[in-house]
Scaffold this active site. Structure first.
Site, mmCIF file in Angstrom:
data_model
loop_
_atom_site.group_PDB
_atom_site.id
_atom_site.type_symbol
_atom_site.label_atom_id
_atom_site.label_comp_id
_atom_site.label_asym_id
_atom_site.label_seq_id
_atom_site.Cartn_x
_atom_site.Cartn_y
_atom_site.Cartn_z
ATOM 1 N N TYR A 107 -55.627 -14.720 14.767
ATOM 2 C CA TYR A 107 -55.306 -15.874 13.913
ATOM 3 C C TYR A 107 -54.966 -15.427 12.497
ATOM 4 C CZ TYR A 107 -55.837 -20.553 11.850
ATOM 5 O OH TYR A 107 -55.626 -21.747 11.197
ATOM 6 N N GLY B 222 -47.024 -29.943 15.750
ATOM 7 C CA GLY B 222 -48.470 -30.139 15.748
ATOM 8 C C GLY B 222 -48.840 -31.533 15.292
ATOM 9 N N SER C 237 -51.573 -13.801 12.407
ATOM 10 C CA SER C 237 -50.483 -14.768 12.554
ATOM 11 C C SER C 237 -50.258 -15.551 11.270
ATOM 12 C CB SER C 237 -50.777 -15.729 13.713
ATOM 13 O OG SER C 237 -51.835 -16.631 13.404
#
Length: 246
Positions: free
Chosen positions: A155, A11, A158
């Site tokens: 989200y 990322g 996760s």
């Protein structure tokens, strides 16, 4: 300290990941900027003004992509990275009753399974090279992983999984001298939050005791600390970087 170490950051093309690359490089690490968008990763590396760093196109939800990235890293530096930062993440927000199976699975594939793939690949290489002592893995979770948030079931699940994965990995890899920790950012100024409407942002900011959003570098500084020898006895921890938001 991180001087002379090789760091692998996912990322890395924007937001927190880019700031992590900047700070690690400033402190003397060789940085591998991994991102699904190679142009963004390259821009990150270009901004560091040092040919010793490396940009790689990596899809973290694809195990083969990660394995190839580590081969490329080892070919360049002749050693596996011993600083691993899992910052890659996506959102596909929707209320549970409207959330598609595809969007639920995609978020878990990138945020949780991707973190697992990187950890597994990295640790295998580190252990095989017998360089575990002083190695550090930092996983970017989220305060949402603890609190939940409307419209973010995928989200939240996760990121909660990342916390549990971090704790388990710390138990398994301590014997090799590898530390594994997580950071839990709150409401941070990143491309992920740029799409949030201003009125919604203001509602969030009102709940934050510091009354402002966080900056990517404020999270990246904590990640760099956890990656360095200055945090040598911190293992299995989840550190909140939220301005007091709980």
């Amino acid at each position: 300290m991180v001087a002379g170490k090789v760091a692998f950051v996912t990322g890395a093309g924007s937001g927190i990941g880019r700031e992590v690359c900047r700070i690690l490089a400033k402190q003397g690490a060789k940085v591998i900027a991994a991102d699904r968008n190679l142009e963004n990763a390259t821009n990150t590396i270009t901004s560091l003004n040092d040919p010793g760093h490396l940009a790689l196109n990596v899809e973290v939800s694809n195990e083969q992509s990660i394995q190839q990235a580590f081969k490329s890293a080892i070919n360049k530096y002749l050693t596996p990275p011993t600083i691993i930062v899992n910052s890659a993440g996506i959102t596909r927000d929707q209320f549970i009753l409207k959330l598609s199976n595809e969007d639920f699975a995609k978020v878990l594939d990138v945020n949780l399974k991707g973190t697992f793939y990187v950890i597994q690949t990295a640790v295998k290489e580190i252990v095989n090279a017998n360089i575990g002592i002083g190695s550090s893995i930092v996983n970017v979770s989220s305060i949402i992983g603890k609190t939940g948030n409307m419209g973010q079931a995928n989200y939240a699940a996760s990121k909660a999984g990342v916390i549990a994965l971090t704790q388990t990995a710390s138990l398994e890899f301590g014997q090799f001298g590898i530390r594994v920790n997580a950071v839990l950012p709150g409401f941070i100024e990143t491309p992920m939050t740029e799409t949030v409407p201003d009125n919604v942002k203001q509602l969030f900011i009102q709940k934050i005791p510091l009354h402002r959003m966080g900056k990517p570098e404020e999270v990246a500084e904590v990640i760099t600390f956890l990656a360095s020898s200055k945090s040598s006895y911190i293992n299995g921890a989840s550190i909140e970087v939220t301005g007091g938001l709980h």
